[in-house]
Design an enzyme around this catalytic site. Structure first.
Site, PDB file in Angstrom:
ATOM      1  N   ASP A  39       0.965  -1.064  -0.088  1.00 45.49           N
ATOM      2  CA  ASP A  39      -0.186  -0.071   0.046  1.00 45.49           C
ATOM      3  C   ASP A  39       1.003   1.105  -0.027  1.00 45.49           C
ATOM      4  OD1 ASP A  39      -1.401   2.281   1.024  1.00 45.49           O
ATOM      5  OD2 ASP A  39      -2.933   0.818   1.568  1.00 45.49           O
ATOM      6  N   HIS A  40       1.260   1.789  -1.269  1.00 43.88           N
ATOM      7  CA  HIS A  40       2.135   2.787  -1.156  1.00 43.88           C
ATOM      8  C   HIS A  40       2.119   4.034  -0.173  1.00 43.88           C
ATOM      9  CE1 HIS A  40      -0.347   5.160  -4.134  1.00 43.88           C
ATOM     10  NE2 HIS A  40       0.462   6.253  -4.096  1.00 43.88           N
ATOM     11  N   HIS A  56      -5.634   3.168   1.190  1.00 43.73           N
ATOM     12  CA  HIS A  56      -4.872   4.243   1.599  1.00 43.73           C
ATOM     13  C   HIS A  56      -5.447   4.873   2.647  1.00 43.73           C
ATOM     14  CE1 HIS A  56      -2.916   3.076  -2.107  1.00 43.73           C
ATOM     15  NE2 HIS A  56      -3.662   3.976  -3.010  1.00 43.73           N
TER      16      HIS A  56
HETATM   17  C1  BG6 Z   1      -3.386   4.826  -6.207  1.00 44.20           C
HETATM   18  C2  BG6 Z   1      -4.616   5.019  -7.098  1.00 44.20           C
HETATM   19  O1  BG6 Z   1      -3.367   3.686  -5.709  1.00 44.20           O
HETATM   20  O2  BG6 Z   1      -3.082   6.110  -5.724  1.00 44.20           O
HETATM   21  C3  BG6 Z   1      -4.756   6.258  -8.165  1.00 44.20           C
HETATM   22  O3  BG6 Z   1      -4.832   3.764  -7.745  1.00 44.20           O
HETATM   23  C4  BG6 Z   1      -4.204   7.464  -7.361  1.00 44.20           C
HETATM   24  O4  BG6 Z   1      -6.095   6.313  -8.445  1.00 44.20           O
HETATM   25  C5  BG6 Z   1      -2.960   7.349  -6.763  1.00 44.20           C
HETATM   26  O5  BG6 Z   1      -4.200   8.459  -8.091  1.00 44.20           O
HETATM   27  C6  BG6 Z   1      -2.621   8.342  -5.508  1.00 44.20           C
HETATM   28  O6  BG6 Z   1      -1.215   8.262  -5.187  1.00 44.20           O
HETATM   29  P1  BG6 Z   1      -0.533   9.612  -4.797  1.00 44.20           P
HETATM   30  O7  BG6 Z   1       0.610   9.034  -4.317  1.00 44.20           O
HETATM   31  O8  BG6 Z   1      -0.121  10.268  -6.111  1.00 44.20           O
HETATM   32  O9  BG6 Z   1      -1.415  10.184  -3.800  1.00 44.20           O
END
Ligand code: BG6
Length: 497
Positions: free
Chosen positions: A183-184, A246
């Site tokens: 989960d980044h 997230h």
């Molecule tokens: C991803 C989603 O997990 O996270 C995308 O699938 C989204 O739709 C993205 O744009 C947002 O990540 P960050 O790190 O740019 O906030």
């Protein structure tokens, strides 16, 4: 920490994620000297590539590395590229694993990767189990001659049932301790800093409960629309795409009890407990009162025409899929009883920002007149991105006669630190997995607890024809009625306004 020699085997290596996120993260690790001495990447996919064409595609001629490679020494770049190898899987992800096994073992012998393999699933999710099965049938999940890890990308399941099935499926071939669910957001420095803010200070935690906190607000806004992912997004929506993963991860870190130490198991035990204490909404009235979904409409932003969601490529022109989701909920435990949580996520907002706002209660006896609670309650604002930092808002006396109170800010910005290099999320997470640290990865029960909370909302939105999808013009802070979710006179805090 020393990282053991190893091989990273990427399934879906010709796809967007590999080029856009994984290889740039690996390059940063290479530059920062974090990769082990003996390290290779084996890319696998259905595309017909050779080692050389793969290297060109993801490294040497990759648009995602262009900036980073500018002005670099060519030998240095070539040495990085030469660690990449490729094997074509043919038409089907369910065959050809014999030759994959042979290739892995040849590379292992040649480059001394110590029999340590990390399998990264960067494919569509319907292939996860098939790949795990085939890898295991080749004896490659057996850890008797090296570690064997499986990194699984999001989305992890489509709802509770499919997430449970996927966990069950993967557990046939890999132990839970071998599985890393990415989960980044957990790779973001400021998300991790939630733990430090709460548990490495003594000034916040005593106030971190229902006695002092009025409500908690979390906003995740993106200014972009669905871009080229209309096909995927229309079947997913904001609730699945962002909220289940997230945002509930962030919620769990705000809500959790102090862990007894910072080990992966202890932290994750507390997060699971936190997620299990979210009050699940069962009846229609509760769901109606506490959830709002919306969809962006065509608009003009800075003189440029922007398409509405339903006009995007790959999107059903009658789609009800939400690009905006706002949920109010409660946490049923001793610490949080009766404290409302408001969480919203959306595309095509005025700006890109993610922040947590903890609103403290106003003083229980007002000594001074004319206090506007929307302005004068103490707020702790944790800015997750961009401008990573923390801000406290508090009242100060306006100089002069009487006791006029005004709001002042106390700010900390990460950019003000001397050593302010913030590792990219994928960089941090890949390194952790390479070192066997699963703290920032989601455990099976964590993912399931998150789905358990989200499932009834999805069900209500998808199967109840009466539920409205409110339109909002691209570039505004969501549908007009979004403030109705908040109790009392409160409104959403729109960062930057
Ligand atoms: C991803 C989603 O997990 O996270 C995308 O699938 C989204 O739709 C993205 O744009 C947002 O990540 P960050 O790190 O740019 O906030």
């Amino acid at each position: 920490n020393k990282t053991a020699n190893q091989m990273l085997v990427i399934f879906g290596a010709s796809g967007d994620l590999t080029a856009r996120k994984l290889v740039p993260a690996l390059y940063n690790l290479y530059k920062g000297k974090h990769l082990p001495d003996n390290f290779v990447v084996l890319g696998l996919s259905r595309s017909n590539l050779t080692d050389n064409t793969f290297r060109k595609r993801v490294v040497l001629e990759s648009p995602y590395l262009k900036e980073a490679l500018k002005g670099e020494n060519q030998d240095f770049v070539d040495a990085f590229a030469n660690q990449f190898f490729y094997e074509d899987l043919g038409d089907d992800y369910d065959v050809s694993y014999g030759k994959v096994n042979t290739r892995i073992s040849d590379l292992d012998t040649k480059f001394g990767t110590g029999g340590n393999y990390m399998f990264y699933l960067a494919t569509p999710p319907n292939l996860y189990e098939t790949i795990a099965k085939n890898v295991s049938e080749q004896g490659l999940s057996d850890e008797s001659s090296g570690f064997r890890r499986l990194i699984v990308e999001k989305p992890f399941g489509y709802n509770l049932k499919t997430a449970k099935n996927l966990n069950k499926g993967l557990h046939q071939y890999f132990n839970e301790s071998q599985i890393y669910r990415i989960d980044h957001y957990l790779g973001k420095e400021t998300v991790q800093n939630l733990l430090v803010t709460r548990f490495a200070n003594s000034i916040f935690e005593p106030l971190w409960n229902r006695n002092y906190i009025q409500h908690v607000e979390i906003t995740n806004a993106e200014s972009v629309g669905v871009e080229k992912r209309g096909g995927y997004y229309d079947k997913s929506g904001a609730l699945r795409d962002m909220f289940q993963s997230h945002l509930l991860q962030i919620v769990s870190l705000v809500v959790m009890e102090p862990p007894i130490n910072a080990s992966a198991e202890e932290i994750r035990n507390e997060k699971v407990k936190a997620l299990k204490s979210l009050r699940i909404m069962h009846d229609e009235k509760t769901l109606y009162d506490n959830t709002i979904r919306g969809q962006y409409l065509a608009s003009v932003i800075d003189g440029e025409k922007v398409k509405g969601y339903r006009e995007e490529d790959g999107v059903d022109p009658n789609s009800k899929t939400e690009t905006y989701a706002a949920i109010k909920f409660f946490v049923d435990n001793w610490r949080w009883a009766d404290v409302p949580f408001y969480v919203r996520t959306a595309k095509r907002m005025p700006t890109k920002v993610t922040e947590v706002v903890v609103h403290f209660k106003t003083p229980h006896h007002q000594v001074f007149n004319d206090v506007d609670i929307n302005n004068m309650d103490n707020k702790l604002i944790i800015r997750i991105q961009p401008d990573e930092g923390i801000m406290i808002k508090f009242g100060v006396k306006v100089p002069g006669q009487g006791f006029k109170v005004e709001r002042a800010n106390m700010d900390f910005y990460y950019s003000s630190l001397v050593d302010n290099h913030i590792m990219q999320a994928y960089e941090r997470l890949l390194l952790d997995a390479m070192q066997g640290d699963a703290t920032l990865y989601a455990r099976a029960d964590e993912v399931e607890a998150a789905w358990e909370f989200v499932d009834p909302i999805l069900d209500y939105w998808e199967n109840n024809k009466g539920v409205k999808t409110y339109g909002y013009s691209a570039g505004v802070w969501g549908p007009k009625n979004s403030d109705t979710l908040l109790e009392g006179n409160y409104t959403w805090r729109n960062p930057g306004e």
